[in-house]
Enzyme design. Structure first.
Site, PDB file in Angstrom:
ATOM      1  N   SER A 195       0.851  -1.193   0.000  1.00  0.00           N
ATOM      2  CA  SER A 195       0.000   0.000   0.000  1.00  0.00           C
ATOM      3  C   SER A 195       0.882   1.237   0.000  1.00  0.00           C
ATOM      4  CB  SER A 195      -0.886  -0.010   1.257  1.00  0.00           C
ATOM      5  OG  SER A 195      -1.599   1.204   1.369  1.00  0.00           O
ATOM      6  N   TYR A 238      -3.358  -0.782  10.535  1.00  0.00           N
ATOM      7  CA  TYR A 238      -3.220  -1.213   9.139  1.00  0.00           C
ATOM      8  C   TYR A 238      -1.879  -0.769   8.563  1.00  0.00           C
ATOM      9  CZ  TYR A 238      -4.325  -1.619   4.121  1.00  0.00           C
ATOM     10  OH  TYR A 238      -4.313  -1.931   2.781  1.00  0.00           O
TER      11      TYR A 238
END
Ligand SMILES: NC(=O)c1ccc[n+]([C@@H]2O[C@H](COP(=O)([O-])OP(=O)(O)OC[C@H]3O[C@@H](n4cnc5c(N)ncnc54)[C@H](OP(=O)(O)O)[C@@H]3O)[C@@H](O)[C@H]2O)c1
Length: 238
Positions: free
Chosen positions: A134, A145
């Site tokens: 990401s 996350y």
């Protein structure tokens, strides 16, 4: 260490989380490029209309589940570690077991699956792993996350070194928002997962170490050498 591409045409691949979102798009892209067989996994049983797709039940947080998948999918030369979760876990206040859950899927899931499939990939002269990371591997919005994706980025770099001698190229794919279930509640510009899947397939063919799949990933990566206040200032203004 030199990078080598892996043929998709005629190859067998496994895509974790291949039932929906980006994983589903990657499965389709591999089929479109001539893959002979694609194992597409989910935690629940599902079906696929293309006869080249073999669906498997796989939970990347379970050693037993991963070992069972590796017993079945013994012919894989392409592995896409796509499965992941986002649990909205503020680093200061979320129960630690929720953050651990994100790490278990997004970091240890990658390690578990890669360890199980490394000997299978080694059977091929060249092979490929794509780890779906990401832009949040490099910048934090304050939740677990990002911790998990930063750790998975480092793990990706470590696995690339560890697997180079067996001819397995490891690619880290960085992307901002994509239009999938994971971002259903977010009102922001989102990339089409099919475009990201195309870039993942290109990297498999060329042996690229890193895919910066959208503008925000380019921008944040380029900004890493600047003072961190500059990077966060740019993002706030964006
Ligand atoms: N969407 C975004 O904006 C975005 C941005 C950057 C990176 N990513 C990353 O892209 C990847 C795919 O995400 P997505 O956007 O396609 O999300 P999604 O639509 O929510 O799909 C997540 C996939 O991961 C699977 N999965 C979750 N936990 C699992 C587990 N423990 N074991 C096995 N499979 C599991 C899910 O399978 P089930 O059907 O079993 O739940 C599903 O197929 C993830 O790694 C995510 O972190 C997403």
């Amino acid at each position: 260490m030199s990078s080598t591409g892996t043929q998709i045409n005629g190859a067998t691949a496994l895509v974790t989380g291949g039932n929906r979102g980006l994983g589903k798009a990657v499965v389709q892209e591999l089929l479109d490029r001539g893959a002979a067989k694609v194992y597409a996994t989910s935690r629940s049983a599902f079906t696929h209309s293309d006869p080249r797709v073999v669906t498997l039940t796989l939970d990347v947080t379970s050693d037993a589940s991963v070992a069972a998948a590796a017993q079945v999918a013994t012919d894989v030369s392409i592995l896409v570690n796509n499965a992941g979760i986002h649990s909205s876990t503020p680093v200061l206040t979320a129960p630690l077991d929720e953050i651990q859950g994100e790490l278990d899927a997004n970091l240890f899931g990658v390690l578990r699956v890669t360890r199980a499939f490394a000997p299978i990939l080694a059977e091929h002269e060249t092979s490929s792993i794509v780890n779906v990371l990401s832009v949040l591997s490099w910048i934090s919005f304050g939740t677990g996350y990002e911790v998990s994706k930063a750790a998975a980025w480092s793990a990706t770099n470590g696995l690339r070194l560890a697997l180079a001698d067996q001819g397995t190229t490891v690619t880290g794919l960085h992307v901002g928002y994509m239009d999938t279930d994971m971002t259903a509640g977010i009102d922001a510009p989102k990339a089409d997962p099919r475009e990201i899947a195309r870039q993942a397939a290109d990297a498999i063919l060329t042996g690229g170490y890193e895919v910066l799949a959208d503008d925000i990933s380019h921008q944040v990566k380029a900004g890493l050498s600047a003072d961190v206040t500059v990077l966060y200032g740019q993002l706030a203004a964006a």
